[in-house]
Design an enzyme around this catalytic site. Structure first.
Site, short mmCIF file in Angstrom:
data_model
loop_
_atom_site.label_atom_id
_atom_site.label_comp_id
_atom_site.label_asym_id
_atom_site.label_seq_id
_atom_site.Cartn_x
_atom_site.Cartn_y
_atom_site.Cartn_z
N GLU A 33 -30.63 16.88 20.34
CA GLU A 33 -30.63 17.97 19.35
C GLU A 33 -32.03 18.44 19.03
O GLU A 33 -32.28 19.65 18.90
CB GLU A 33 -29.92 17.52 18.06
N GLY A 57 -8.36 38.80 13.12
CA GLY A 57 -8.86 38.37 11.81
C GLY A 57 -9.94 39.25 11.20
O GLY A 57 -10.66 38.84 10.32
#
Ligand code: ADP
Length: 605
Positions: A429, A210
């Site tokens: 987180e 890609g």
């Protein structure tokens, strides 16, 4: 857009066509035409004509009980039924008619020859050809090679390069520079011939998927305005040995006819893999490769056929293929850097309507590590989101969301976390983000979210690199490991337990720590000795160990030690900032998604 060159039809098609035409001509048209020319008249009219001596030739057809005759000039043919007439012979004799037995045959001597001689021969040949072809197909391609009639039914397409130019390929300046020479050569081969410079016959484009290899090849053809033959390596490999080789022959034959032109072979590793002589090797593949090598040697330099090939596994290619004289130039097409990403985004954004506020540099920074194809996808996802929300243009928020979609999948709207789970994820987180922020060398946090995604992530912390990073120091790597362990460290600190949420962190931390020890020479004991080699540079970077079992044990021990040390460091940072940790986790729990700025504000408050 495509000009498709039809594959050559086998001879049998032409036989069949000729046959059908002949049959129509012989069996339908000719008798019909003859039939049309014969006028049926009564016997009285026949007698009248004999009396008028208006009779040319006569044929008495006893079997069908009819008389066929012509007029004096022979311009018209008549037919009448026979009647009992004893004077017939005398009457005809008096009229001066000529007795003949072949009025109808005389009309078409060619026809009768065709019918009786040529047609059967043609039919036999045609059937023979057809049968042998059928049989050979059944017996496999190899036989057809032996009989010398083997021809692949390769569909070789001459594509227009779809008008792609170098300007459509953003970034990749080094690759473009290298290919510009080829374009120049195709424009003006005389210049090169004069000096005696040989342009490379083959150019290998290598890089991760890609990154625009196919696009670059098309752009070369587009810039030089020459035909573009494109085939994928896997298209050559067939079930029967020899078919691929004959496809290669066909391809090169067609290319030479169309020279100057570009032949592009995508995924060349499908046929170009090292011939290592292992038992059970793929004969067909090797034959195809051999044919390719032969063809590449076969045409002289400067004949205008340039072969471009793309692969993401250059290390697996046969050395014979990459030697000078074949693919003698290698053009790396790497993942775009920050500037490259911005340019690629801009190229693709031309196709969509944008809000003025869109900041490409910011998006490019967030999408670190994305390939050109992924960036194109990000733009498209953003446009789709805008449509979904009934807007007429794409906003910054669309683009940011679509980066997350490409990285982590769509938001899982109906995933319901329990309160406790949500709290754990929030602490997890914030743990990552806090550890990252407290280590001076870590990249700042861009965004923290605890909205579950379809990829299975229950939340994530998006870090953004400022500018380009080409080198990483030992300290930076260690900090990265510490950041990865930060999530688990926070869970342990607050809830005094571990959850499964850290599995991906663990995997990444381990991989990083292992590379530091086995490949980057960052361990105490191994100095600058490579214990691992990368086997698959562009596809995930798989490695293979190359050391003794004892060393492996030692490596494992050191990896554990390294990760453990960073884990402890992370725990320490979090413990020291416990109040901030709680404050931030509560805030995230409330808001579900917070930006880097909000995070820093609370942290620095
Ligand atoms: P590869 O052959 O390297 O796997 P392609 O050339 O097929 O990749 O690229 C796939 C798509 O990605 C292209 O159609 C294009 O939309 C986009 N793309 C990749 N690299 C670039 C680039 N440098 N500039 C613009 N678009 C790109």
């Amino acid at each position: 857009m495509q000009e498709v060159k039809k594959p050559k039809k086998p001879l049998i098609y032409y036989y069949v066509i000729v046959l059908v035409v002949l049959m129509i001509f012989n069996f339908l048209l000719m008798p019909w035409a003859a039939e049309q020319r014969i006028t049926e008249v009564g016997y009285d009219r026949f007698i009248e004509m004999t009396e008028e001596k208006d009779i040319g030739q006569v044929e008495i057809n006893q079997e069908d009980n009819e008389i066929v005759f012509t007029d004096k000039e022979g311009s018209a043919i008549y037919k009448t039924g026979m009647v009992e007439d004893p004077d017939l012979t005398q009457r005809l004799y008096d009229s001066g008619a000529k007795f003949s037995g072949q009025i109808l045959e005389q009309m078409s001597p060619i026809l009768s020859i065709l019918l009786s001689w040529i047609l059967p021969v043609v039919i036999f040949i045609a059937i023979g050809q057809y049968m042998s072809r059928k049989l050979m197909k059944k017996a496999g391609g190899q036989n057809s090679m032996i009989f010398g009639t083997g021809r692949s039914n390769a569909k070789v397409y001459v594509k227009s390069s779809e008008g792609i130019k170098f300007t459509d390929v953003a970034g990749e300046d080094e690759a473009k520079e290298s290919l510009a020479e080829i374009v120049d050569y195709l424009h003006n081969p005389g210049k090169y011939r004069e000096v005696g410079a040989a342009v490379p016959k083959g150019i290998l484009l290598v890089g991760p998927p890609g990154t625009g290899k196919t696009m670059l090849a098309k752009a070369v053809a587009g810039e030089a305005n020459v035909p573009f033959f494109s085939m994928s390596g896997s298209e050559f490999v067939e079930m029967f040995v020899g078919m691929g080789a004959s496809k290669v022959r066909d391809l090169f034959k067609q290319a030479k006819e169309k020279a100057p032109c570009i032949v592009f072979i995508d995924e060349i590793d499908a046929i170009g893999q090292k011939r290592d002589g292992r038992a059970g090797g793929n004969d067909e593949r090797e034959q195809t490769l051999n044919q390719l090598l032969t063809e590449m040697d076969g045409f002289e330099t400067n004949n205008g056929v340039i072969i471009l090939a793309a692969t993401n596994r250059p290390e697996s290619l046969d050395p014979a293929l990459t030697r000078p004289g074949r693919f003698d130039r290698r053009v790396p097409v790497e993942l775009p850097d920050l500037k490259g990403r911005e340019e690629i985004l801009k190229v693709h954004a031309k196709k969509v309507k944008l809000d003025e506020s869109v900041d490409f540099a910011g998006i490019a920074r967030m999408a670190s590590g994305a390939s050109g194809a992924e960036l194109a996808n990000i733009i498209n996802e953003a446009a789709l989101r805008a449509v979904r929300e009934n807007r007429r243009f794409v906003t910054q928020a669309d683009l940011e969301e679509s980066i997350e979609v490409v990285i982590a999948g769509y938001q899982k709207k109906n995933a319901i976390l329990t309160d406790q789970e949500k709290k754990v994820v929030a602490y997890h987180e914030i743990g990552h983000a806090l550890v990252a922020a407290k280590q001076s060398n870590s990249a700042p946090v861009q965004k923290i979210t605890i909205v579950p995604r379809t990829s299975g992530a229950l939340g994530y912390t998006m870090q953004v690199e400022e500018g380009n990073h080409y080198l990483m120091s030992q300290e930076e790597l260690e900090n990265k490991i510490a950041t990865l362990t930060g999530g688990r460290a926070a869970e342990e600190l607050v809830f005094n337990s571990a959850s499964t949420g850290a599995s991906n962190d663990i995997e990444q931390a381990t991989k990083l720590a292992r590379s530091m020890i086995t490949r980057y020479g960052m361990s105490r004991d191994f100095d600058m000795v490579a214990m691992e080699t990368v086997t698959n540079q562009y596809l995930g970077g798989d490695t293979s160990l190359s050391c003794s079992a004892e060393t492996q044990t030692e490596i494992d021990r050191q990896v554990v030690e390294l990760v453990k040390k960073q884990h402890e460091k992370a725990s320490k940072i979090l413990a020291e900032n416990r109040t901030k940790l709680d404050e931030l986790a509560d805030y995230l729990y409330e808001k579900e998604t917070i930006t880097g700025e909000e995070f820093m504000q609370i942290l620095n408050a």
